[in-house]
Design a protein around this motif. Structure first.
Motif, short mmCIF file in Angstrom:
data_model
loop_
_atom_site.label_atom_id
_atom_site.label_comp_id
_atom_site.label_asym_id
_atom_site.label_seq_id
_atom_site.Cartn_x
_atom_site.Cartn_y
_atom_site.Cartn_z
N ALA A 423 1.05 -1.10 -0.26
CA ALA A 423 0.57 -0.22 -0.49
C ALA A 423 0.79 1.01 -0.29
CB ALA A 423 -1.29 0.05 1.51
N GLN A 424 0.57 2.93 0.08
CA GLN A 424 1.07 3.58 -0.22
C GLN A 424 1.65 3.71 0.85
OE1 GLN A 424 1.77 5.72 -2.42
NE2 GLN A 424 3.13 7.14 -1.87
N GLY A 425 1.41 3.95 2.54
CA GLY A 425 2.33 4.04 3.06
C GLY A 425 2.38 5.07 3.86
N LEU A 426 1.27 5.52 4.45
CA LEU A 426 0.69 6.96 4.37
C LEU A 426 1.72 7.68 3.71
CD1 LEU A 426 0.55 6.14 8.54
CD2 LEU A 426 -1.66 6.19 5.88
N SER A 427 1.98 9.04 5.04
CA SER A 427 2.17 10.17 4.06
C SER A 427 3.82 9.94 4.11
CB SER A 427 2.39 11.33 4.98
OG SER A 427 3.13 11.21 6.10
N HIS A 428 4.68 9.04 4.41
CA HIS A 428 6.18 8.37 4.18
C HIS A 428 6.16 7.36 3.21
CE1 HIS A 428 7.68 10.59 7.90
NE2 HIS A 428 6.70 10.17 7.83
N GLY A 429 5.04 7.17 2.56
CA GLY A 429 5.20 6.46 1.63
C GLY A 429 5.72 7.11 -0.39
N HIS A 430 6.49 5.92 -0.78
CA HIS A 430 6.88 6.42 -2.37
C HIS A 430 5.82 6.20 -3.14
CE1 HIS A 430 11.27 7.24 -1.05
NE2 HIS A 430 10.53 7.87 -0.09
N TYR A 431 5.94 6.57 -4.29
CA TYR A 431 5.21 5.86 -5.80
C TYR A 431 6.04 5.69 -6.60
CZ TYR A 431 2.60 10.49 -3.91
OH TYR A 431 1.88 11.33 -3.17
N ASP A 432 5.91 4.03 -5.97
CA ASP A 432 6.74 2.99 -6.51
C ASP A 432 6.45 1.87 -6.65
OD1 ASP A 432 7.18 3.10 -4.17
OD2 ASP A 432 9.48 1.73 -4.55
N GLU A 444 24.63 -3.70 -1.33
CA GLU A 444 23.59 -3.21 -1.64
C GLU A 444 24.04 -3.47 -3.72
OE1 GLU A 444 20.96 0.05 -1.22
OE2 GLU A 444 23.17 1.01 -1.15
N VAL A 445 22.97 -4.53 -4.28
CA VAL A 445 23.81 -4.23 -5.87
C VAL A 445 22.86 -3.46 -6.81
CG1 VAL A 445 23.48 -6.10 -7.54
CG2 VAL A 445 24.17 -7.38 -5.25
N LEU A 446 21.56 -3.60 -6.63
CA LEU A 446 20.53 -3.01 -6.69
C LEU A 446 19.42 -1.82 -6.43
CD1 LEU A 446 19.24 -4.29 -10.07
CD2 LEU A 446 21.03 -2.72 -10.13
N GLN A 447 19.95 -0.29 -5.71
CA GLN A 447 19.37 -0.14 -4.95
C GLN A 447 18.69 0.83 -4.91
OE1 GLN A 447 21.10 4.04 -3.92
NE2 GLN A 447 21.61 4.73 -5.48
N ASP A 448 17.49 0.90 -3.54
CA ASP A 448 16.11 1.88 -3.23
C ASP A 448 17.50 3.14 -2.85
OD1 ASP A 448 13.75 3.72 -2.29
OD2 ASP A 448 13.04 2.06 -2.70
N TYR A 449 16.28 4.11 -3.70
CA TYR A 449 17.49 5.51 -3.00
C TYR A 449 17.11 6.21 -1.42
CZ TYR A 449 18.99 10.06 -2.76
OH TYR A 449 19.92 11.37 -3.20
N GLY A 450 16.11 5.58 -1.22
CA GLY A 450 15.97 5.96 0.63
C GLY A 450 14.92 7.49 0.17
N LYS A 470 10.24 14.77 -2.26
CA LYS A 470 9.00 15.10 -3.18
C LYS A 470 9.13 15.29 -4.75
CE LYS A 470 5.77 17.49 0.17
NZ LYS A 470 5.32 18.60 0.27
N THR A 471 10.86 15.75 -5.12
CA THR A 471 11.45 16.22 -6.37
C THR A 471 11.01 14.48 -6.89
OG1 THR A 471 13.03 17.29 -6.03
CG2 THR A 471 10.63 19.00 -6.18
N TRP A 472 12.72 13.66 -6.57
CA TRP A 472 13.11 13.05 -6.46
C TRP A 472 12.63 11.93 -5.52
CZ3 TRP A 472 15.82 10.89 -10.02
CH2 TRP A 472 15.89 9.51 -9.59
N ALA A 473 13.40 11.80 -4.76
CA ALA A 473 13.45 10.32 -3.50
C ALA A 473 11.62 9.50 -3.82
CB ALA A 473 13.24 10.91 -2.23
N LYS A 474 10.09 10.12 -3.70
CA LYS A 474 9.12 9.81 -3.52
C LYS A 474 8.75 9.73 -4.59
CE LYS A 474 7.11 11.74 0.34
NZ LYS A 474 6.09 10.67 1.07
N THR A 475 9.28 10.00 -6.03
CA THR A 475 8.92 9.40 -7.90
C THR A 475 9.12 8.80 -8.29
OG1 THR A 475 10.81 10.84 -8.89
CG2 THR A 475 9.53 11.72 -8.10
N THR A 476 8.84 8.43 -8.80
CA THR A 476 8.74 6.50 -9.71
C THR A 476 9.53 6.31 -10.35
OG1 THR A 476 6.29 6.71 -10.17
CG2 THR A 476 7.33 4.61 -11.00
#
Length: 748
Positions: A423-432, A444-450, A470-476
């Motif tokens: 699920a989205q993960g409330l306000s701390h969720g990312h769109y991915d 890490e081999v292939l990373q999630d940015y965090g 908002k402009t990077w880390a949360k984006t798809t």
């Protein structure tokens, strides 16, 4: 006898006249108890880890006592002096309270008493914090969240010295400091307090903890059930874009215990915030267990709090660092103090799982209470067993029906896949949706940015979330998943994303050599269905396990698809040519693309594109089945980032234009090693000669992997029926295959 009857009657009258009060209680009773303290004292000098922790804490607290008590007028964000000083104060006071009870040295009680009265003297005239960034400003801190931290810890300190204070002193503290403090973070800030969020959990626990010390039933009810008439507008948002109030949603500690946790113990905001929230959950839960055992908080929702500890430990890599799902700072691990609390309480009040002792042994400290003592005794007595992290599929949502997170592990974390379909993960969720990250051991081999934040580093936005979150880390596009037409999943709209989740198609870890997870997403892009299947495979012709990744897309219209792979390491080789621009320019204008420099652009030279890199002494190759019209983009973060808030990390992106129905198939293959000491390079080349999608229709997708010796393995997925009992038949390239279940794999 008559005197006893009269006294009893008077007590009854007082109870009736003062409904906030119940029967008198002894102190300490929150975390430490009278019986627990006696047991601790009797074991002093006999339990090495507990004794070492006492001495370490004593040295720390004694240094603070020598420093003197400073309660400065608040002015700073996190990272600044006033913020850090008030934080050190509440942490030290809590530890001093434990030392007072254990060592019976009055200097610790005096230290806490003097500190509390300094706060009492300043609090009544203290305005809200001068920094205005938060949606709920505190008084001691820039946000009510940190004020709640203060009260959770100070409640424990107050409980520890309660009996050393006169009634007049207690009345003064409670009427001038503690009750006004509790009212401020709750009634005066319902937008903070009366919601389902980790912030509110801290607020609820803070009010509840001080309520238990003061024996205040009204405050306790507010802590457990929230504020009945909060005056909040449904749909209001906080600074993170999350809804402050959702229609029909309950509030209070029990609601926060109910809604964010799945039945498996997964916390919807992700492990970074689960780690943060577990302290108030467990500390207040323990206090309720000790003072109000009839409420059965630990047993609530089928022991979900204790399940949460196990889930959290399983969401860590081989080094104990939590996977950075959603807003998560890399490097946070189970060595943090909140996990010391979690492990000790889970051991004592769960089933005393001996595997937890191995985590505690690594942490090398315990709580100064009866649970910490129990853990230390277990370690001393040789009960420790290794904590084994197997593959696991954790459901999301209060009913466990809102997607989830799957972790596939081969061997002793030789290869670990983290697959997010939650699920989205409330306000701390990312769109991915349907994103993943990959680990070899703890690397890490292939990373999630965090997250895009430098926690408690004042030079970086006061230690708060940066705009790039908002402009990077949360984006798809910041994640290893599909982006369509350079837009974000759900158009980056929280209110839309919160209504949807991906659906599990199949999870199967029964065969250690072929472990599979597959999920479907139909709402991220309306009119487009994404079906991603990932398999951790140990092929007998390969030295190490590898990951097979199949993303099947069906869309009602033609689109541009971007599939990025965020690798960590030094590029070694590739089998395609590309052009590098003389002047770096952003890849796009919005939705995260504005932060990606285009460093190279090429086309596939064969149907199997290969890209290799060296990361931390290990070799990796990405092999993808590509089409002639695909574009291969070499990107790097850092565009439109004048303050250098983003890490300068790279990706290979496969771009496919003018497509509706298509398949992206790739293998991420660890192989070999390099030692800078011996300068020995072993098995630096890929073992894959060719990767092909040999069949794809509505019912089945099949891929073949040919190794450099000519051996071919086949993987076939049933796209529409994952039943383990379903029989399937398919003819591919003149050869017939038959199998039962969701997939077929053969490396013969």
């Amino acid at each position: 006898m008559h005197l006893i009857k009269i006294t009893t009657l008077l007590l009854l009258v007082v109870t009736i006249a003062a409904p906030h009060l119940s029967q008198a209680q002894q102190h300490p009773n929150l975390i430490l108890t009278k019986d627990g303290v006696e047991k601790v004292r009797k074991n002093l000098g006999k339990v090495p880890l507990f004794d070492a922790t006492v001495q370490s804490v004593k040295q720390e607290v004694d240094a603070e006592i020598a420093f003197g008590i400073d309660t400065p007028i608040p002015k700073d964000f996190s990272g600044g002096y006033t913020h850090q000083r008030h934080k050190i104060n509440f942490l030290t006071a809590q530890k001093a309270g434990a030392l007072y009870q254990i060592l019976q040295d009055d200097k610790y009680a005096k230290y806490i008493r003097d500190m509390l009265f300094q706060y009492e003297a300043m609090y009544k005239d203290l305005p809200v914090h001068p920094q205005e960034r938060s949606y709920a400003r505190g008084k001691l801190f820039w946000q009510c969240l940190n004020d709640s931290n203060w009260l959770v810890y100070m409640s424990q300190a107050y409980d520890a010295i309660y009996d050393t204070l006169t009634k007049q002193e207690r009345d003064k503290l409670e009427n001038n400091l503690f009750r006004p403090f509790a009212d401020f973070i709750s009634i005066d800030n319902p937008q903070f307090y009366n919601r389902v969020h980790n912030h509110s959990t801290w607020g609820n626990a803070a009010v509840g903890m001080i309520a238990l010390v003061m024996n205040d039933e009204e405050l306790l009810h507010r802590a457990l059930y929230g504020i009945e008439d909060d005056g909040l507008e449904i749909g209001g948002k906080d600074n993170d874009g999350g809804f402050i109030k959702v229609a029909g949603q309950k509030a209070g500690f029990l609601a926060n215990l109910e809604d964010p946790f799945s039945p498996d113990g997964y916390y919807t905001e992700g492990p970074y915030y689960q780690r943060y929230a577990m302290y108030p959950f467990l500390i207040f839960g323990l206090a309720m267990h000790n003072v109000k055992p009839d409420m059965q908080v630990f047993e609530h929702k089928d022991n979900v709090l204790l399940k949460g500890v196990d889930a959290l430990l399983n969401l860590s890599d081989a080094d104990g660092e939590f996977f950075p799902l959603n807003d998560g700072q890399k490097g946070m691990s189970y060595y943090t103090a909140s996990l010391v609390t979690a492990v000790d309480i889970a051991y004592q009040y769960g089933n005393q799982n001996p595997q937890l002792l191995s985590i505690a042994q690594k942490q090398n400290e315990v709580l100064l209470d009866q649970s910490g003592l129990a853990v230390a005794i277990g370690i001393r007595d040789g009960k420790t067993q290794p904590f084994v992290k197997n593959s696991i599929n954790l459901s999301d949502g209060p009913d466990g029906k809102q997607g989830g997170v799957g972790v596939l592990r081969y061997g002793n974390e030789d290869l670990t896949l983290v697959f997010k379909y939650a699920a989205q993960g409330l306000s701390h969720g990312h769109y991915d949706k349907l994103s993943f990250s990959l680990y070899e051991k703890g690397d890490e081999v292939l990373q999630d940015y965090g997250l895009a934040r430098f926690v408690n580093i004042g030079q970086k936005g006061g230690g708060n979330y940066l705009k790039e979150n908002k402009t990077w880390a949360k984006t798809t596009i910041a994640h290893n998943t599909l982006s369509q037409n350079e837009t974000m999943h759900f158009a980056g709209k929280y209110e839309v994303a919160s209504k949807h989740h991906s659906d599990l198609y199949v999870y199967d870890d029964s065969n250690k050599n072929v472990q599979i997870i597959s999920a479907i997403e139909t709402n991220a892009y309306p009119g487009t269905k994404m079906h991603r299947t990932m398999a951790v495979i140990k092929n007998k012709s390969f030295d190490k396990p590898f990951l097979l990744d199949i993303m099947k897309i069906n869309s009602e219209q033609k689109n541009q698809y971007d599939m990025p792979f965020y690798y960590l390491g030094q590029v070694l080789s590739n089998n395609f040519s590309y052009d590098s621009p003389n002047i770096l320019k952003p890849l796009g204008n919005d939705n995260g693309y504005q932060h990606l420099y285009l460093e190279g652009k090429g086309k596939p030279s064969t149907s199997s594109t290969q890209f290799s890199w060296l990361g931390k002494g290990k070799y990796y190759t990405l092999t993808s089945a590509t089409e002639d019209s695909d574009e291969l983009l070499l990107t790097r973060m850092g565009a439109n980032d004048p303050e250098f808030n983003l890490r300068r990390e790279a990706a290979l992106m496969i771009r496919r234009k003018d497509s509706d129905n298509t398949v992206f198939a790739s293998v991420i293959e660890p192989h070999g090693s390099y030692s800078p000491v011996s300068e020995l390079s072993v098995n630096s080349n890929s073992n894959i000669a060719e990767l092909k999608v040999v069949h794809d229709d509505v019912n089945y997708t099949a891929v073949t992997i040919k190794d450099v010796k000519g051996q071919t393995s086949v993987f076939i997925l049933s796209n529409v029926n994952a039943s383990p009992s379903k029989q399937h038949k398919l003819k591919v390239d003149g050869k017939s295959y038959g199998w039962k279940g969701a997939y077929y794999y053969s490396d013969n």
